[in-house]
Design an enzyme around this catalytic site. Sequence first.
Site, PDB file in Angstrom:
ATOM      1  N   PRO A 124       0.787  -1.239   0.000  1.00 15.14           N
ATOM      2  CG  PRO A 124      -0.141  -1.091   2.137  1.00 15.14           C
ATOM      3  CD  PRO A 124       0.605  -2.017   1.244  1.00 15.14           C
TER       4      PRO A 124
ATOM      5  CE  LYS B  68       0.403   5.187  -8.174  1.00 10.08           C
ATOM      6  NZ  LYS B  68      -0.393   6.259  -7.586  1.00 10.08           N
TER       7      LYS B  68
HETATM    8  P1  RFL Z   1     -11.665  -6.106  -3.171  1.00  4.20           P
HETATM    9  O1  RFL Z   1     -11.900  -4.764  -2.616  1.00  4.20           O
HETATM   10  O2  RFL Z   1     -10.908  -7.094  -2.388  1.00  4.20           O
HETATM   11  O3  RFL Z   1     -13.087  -6.697  -3.532  1.00  4.20           O
HETATM   12  C1  RFL Z   1     -13.276  -8.037  -3.902  1.00  4.20           C
HETATM   13  C2  RFL Z   1     -14.681  -8.462  -3.527  1.00  4.20           C
HETATM   14  O4  RFL Z   1     -14.900  -9.813  -3.960  1.00  4.20           O
HETATM   15  C3  RFL Z   1     -15.537 -10.534  -2.910  1.00  4.20           C
HETATM   16  N1  RFL Z   1     -15.217 -11.975  -3.082  1.00  4.20           N
HETATM   17  C4  RFL Z   1     -16.089 -12.882  -3.575  1.00  4.20           C
HETATM   18  N2  RFL Z   1     -17.330 -12.744  -4.026  1.00  4.20           N
HETATM   19  C5  RFL Z   1     -17.948 -13.881  -4.453  1.00  4.20           C
HETATM   20  N3  RFL Z   1     -17.361 -15.101  -4.445  1.00  4.20           N
HETATM   21  C6  RFL Z   1     -16.100 -15.271  -4.021  1.00  4.20           C
HETATM   22  N4  RFL Z   1     -15.534 -16.474  -4.012  1.00  4.20           N
HETATM   23  C7  RFL Z   1     -15.401 -14.121  -3.557  1.00  4.20           C
HETATM   24  N5  RFL Z   1     -14.160 -13.915  -3.058  1.00  4.20           N
HETATM   25  C8  RFL Z   1     -14.080 -12.619  -2.787  1.00  4.20           C
HETATM   26  C9  RFL Z   1     -14.965  -9.935  -1.647  1.00  4.20           C
HETATM   27  O5  RFL Z   1     -15.792 -10.184  -0.521  1.00  4.20           O
HETATM   28  C10 RFL Z   1     -14.890  -8.455  -2.020  1.00  4.20           C
HETATM   29  O6  RFL Z   1     -16.070  -7.765  -1.687  1.00  4.20           O
HETATM   30  O7  RFL Z   1     -10.935  -6.039  -4.596  1.00  4.20           O
HETATM   31  P2  RFL Z   1     -11.026  -4.892  -5.754  1.00  4.20           P
HETATM   32  O8  RFL Z   1     -12.451  -4.553  -6.065  1.00  4.20           O
HETATM   33  O9  RFL Z   1     -10.140  -5.386  -6.823  1.00  4.20           O
HETATM   34  O10 RFL Z   1     -10.399  -3.576  -5.098  1.00  4.20           O
HETATM   35  C11 RFL Z   1      -9.050  -3.504  -4.770  1.00  4.20           C
HETATM   36  C12 RFL Z   1      -8.830  -2.621  -3.540  1.00  4.20           C
HETATM   37  O11 RFL Z   1      -9.719  -3.046  -2.523  1.00  4.20           O
HETATM   38  C13 RFL Z   1      -7.385  -2.668  -3.034  1.00  4.20           C
HETATM   39  O12 RFL Z   1      -6.484  -2.687  -4.108  1.00  4.20           O
HETATM   40  C14 RFL Z   1      -7.047  -1.456  -2.147  1.00  4.20           C
HETATM   41  O13 RFL Z   1      -7.790  -1.481  -0.962  1.00  4.20           O
HETATM   42  C15 RFL Z   1      -5.550  -1.418  -1.809  1.00  4.20           C
HETATM   43  N6  RFL Z   1      -5.190  -0.320  -0.915  1.00  4.20           N
HETATM   44  C16 RFL Z   1      -5.029   0.965  -1.391  1.00  4.20           C
HETATM   45  N7  RFL Z   1      -5.256   1.259  -2.694  1.00  4.20           N
HETATM   46  C17 RFL Z   1      -5.174   2.550  -3.135  1.00  4.20           C
HETATM   47  O14 RFL Z   1      -5.365   2.771  -4.350  1.00  4.20           O
HETATM   48  N8  RFL Z   1      -4.857   3.610  -2.301  1.00  4.20           N
HETATM   49  C18 RFL Z   1      -4.635   3.401  -0.985  1.00  4.20           C
HETATM   50  O15 RFL Z   1      -4.424   4.382  -0.271  1.00  4.20           O
HETATM   51  C19 RFL Z   1      -4.682   2.046  -0.484  1.00  4.20           C
HETATM   52  N9  RFL Z   1      -4.454   1.797   0.808  1.00  4.20           N
HETATM   53  C20 RFL Z   1      -4.980  -0.578   0.442  1.00  4.20           C
HETATM   54  C21 RFL Z   1      -4.604   0.524   1.290  1.00  4.20           C
HETATM   55  C22 RFL Z   1      -5.127  -1.843   0.985  1.00  4.20           C
HETATM   56  C23 RFL Z   1      -4.913  -2.046   2.324  1.00  4.20           C
HETATM   57  N10 RFL Z   1      -5.094  -3.367   2.822  1.00  4.20           N
HETATM   58  C24 RFL Z   1      -5.997  -3.672   3.852  1.00  4.20           C
HETATM   59  C25 RFL Z   1      -4.523  -4.484   2.092  1.00  4.20           C
HETATM   60  C26 RFL Z   1      -4.376   0.334   2.633  1.00  4.20           C
HETATM   61  C27 RFL Z   1      -4.491  -0.961   3.161  1.00  4.20           C
HETATM   62  C28 RFL Z   1      -4.182  -1.142   4.622  1.00  4.20           C
HETATM   63  C1  PHB Z   2      -4.831   5.417   3.678  1.00  2.00           C
HETATM   64  O1  PHB Z   2      -5.387   4.390   4.068  1.00  2.00           O
HETATM   65  O2  PHB Z   2      -5.264   6.546   3.977  1.00  2.00           O
HETATM   66  C2  PHB Z   2      -3.589   5.309   2.881  1.00  2.00           C
HETATM   67  C3  PHB Z   2      -2.996   4.062   2.705  1.00  2.00           C
HETATM   68  C4  PHB Z   2      -1.820   3.972   1.956  1.00  2.00           C
HETATM   69  C5  PHB Z   2      -1.264   5.126   1.403  1.00  2.00           C
HETATM   70  C6  PHB Z   2      -1.863   6.356   1.586  1.00  2.00           C
HETATM   71  C7  PHB Z   2      -3.035   6.449   2.331  1.00  2.00           C
HETATM   72  O3  PHB Z   2      -0.105   5.050   0.709  1.00  2.00           O
END
Ligand code: RFL
Ligand code: PHB
Length: 391
Positions: A294, A298
């Site tokens: 993260p 991206k």
């Molecule tokens: P998601 O959000 O994981 O959604 C997938 C959905 O599919 C469901 N699913 C199923 N449904 C039916 N049958 C199955 N067998 C299934 N298996 C799974 C799930 O329940 C879910 O609802 O994927 P998607 O849509 O591709 O989105 C991707 C983003 O969620 C992810 O890339 C970001 O959250 C990553 N990320 C960040 N991205 C940014 O662009 N900017 C950020 O600041 C940022 N910060 C982060 C992040 C991810 C984090 N974590 C927790 C890994 C910060 C963190 C801490």
């Molecule tokens: C956020 O969750 O606010 C977040 C996560 C990763 C980043 C920036 C912001 O690089």
Amino acid sequence: MPERTHVAIIGSGPAGLLLGQLLHKAGIDTVILERHSREHVLGRIRAGVLEQGTVGLIDEAGCGARMHREGLIHHGIELSIRGARHRIDFQALTGKSVMVYGQTEVTRDLMDARQAAGAPTVFEAQNVTPSGYDGARPVVRYTANGMAKEIACDFIAGCDGFHGVSRQSVPESALTIFERLYPFGWLGLLAEVPPVAPELIYVNHERGFALCSMRTHSRSRYYLQCDASEQVENWPDDKFWDELRRRLDQDAAAHLVTGPSIEKSIAPLRSFVAEPMRFGRLFLAGDAAHIVPPTGAKGLNLAASDVHYLAEALIDHCRGGSDQGLDHYSARALARVWKAERFSWWMTSLLHRFPDTGPFGQRIQLAELDYLVGSEAAATALAENYVGLPF
Ligand code: RFL
Ligand code: PHB
């Protein structure tokens, strides 16, 4: 008789919902199958930073009104190095900015729009199984309320995240996997307290990386680099705030407002790409195909750019136009994915403490940071990638 739809979308995260909305606007019907409940999906705290391109796509999907009212426009970030803060001015270096607006809110806006449009989502769909996508008639089978169901469709969009079933349904021999696991995780804390500074602060510190982020003027999101094996139960709020204060510069430490956590969780850090992103009539998008650590903010933005390419390709096809978009989807998406993989890996390498690089590695890191804040060329390279490369 099975249900029928043009595009069966697996997963109701940002990728699946955005795709559903863009296709709906173009008159293409979809069904979304989601494993969890709506409340569960909306309870996950994840990304916070949207590139301008992502903001544009959310607008195109007709879901941008609240984001423009409540989102915070940020023209730069700060880097905290050896207790001193340095600003990277995105506006001056690239003419662009980013939007701070939580993934939870993006998801809620997209879900509300889908509901208002009357487009179907099956929540709590169990045993979702995509099949037949190597032929002309794909089918997705699932169980809902104990009943076996199936949807016949023209295409399947695998938007089901890293642990989803879509990528796993592809024979191993058809996939090439590229992966790196980092020897640490991020411990995140959300609290109803004003942010410590108006912009995000990325902290390189000898005790480990920290990030000060936010959701609104009154809600903050903080992260600490932690051991990969760390348990959230070992981190009562006071311990988190103390450790964060130790990693901040003096001024930030003095201004840090603390309060009870609303959410606290640990995320592992991983780089992962599965190639290709198309298998006959199955298309992977978002975390289903790739993961970035993260640090570069991206993940969600890559999910959005995949969806942009895929929606364009499906719309072209369904309007009787060319299949070029479908044929080139994987290569187009992967070209952008790999650039974001590189940037996220680089930001991670630059800012975290690695257990195995020793004093030499740390000096190299400091030299690079010093170069970055002293060279407009180097700062521009960071800024250009952070605000998002063109689609
Ligand atoms: P998601 O959000 O994981 O959604 C997938 C959905 O599919 C469901 N699913 C199923 N449904 C039916 N049958 C199955 N067998 C299934 N298996 C799974 C799930 O329940 C879910 O609802 O994927 P998607 O849509 O591709 O989105 C991707 C983003 O969620 C992810 O890339 C970001 O959250 C990553 N990320 C960040 N991205 C940014 O662009 N900017 C950020 O600041 C940022 N910060 C982060 C992040 C991810 C984090 N974590 C927790 C890994 C910060 C963190 C801490
Ligand atoms: C956020 O969750 O606010 C977040 C996560 C990763 C980043 C920036 C912001 O690089």
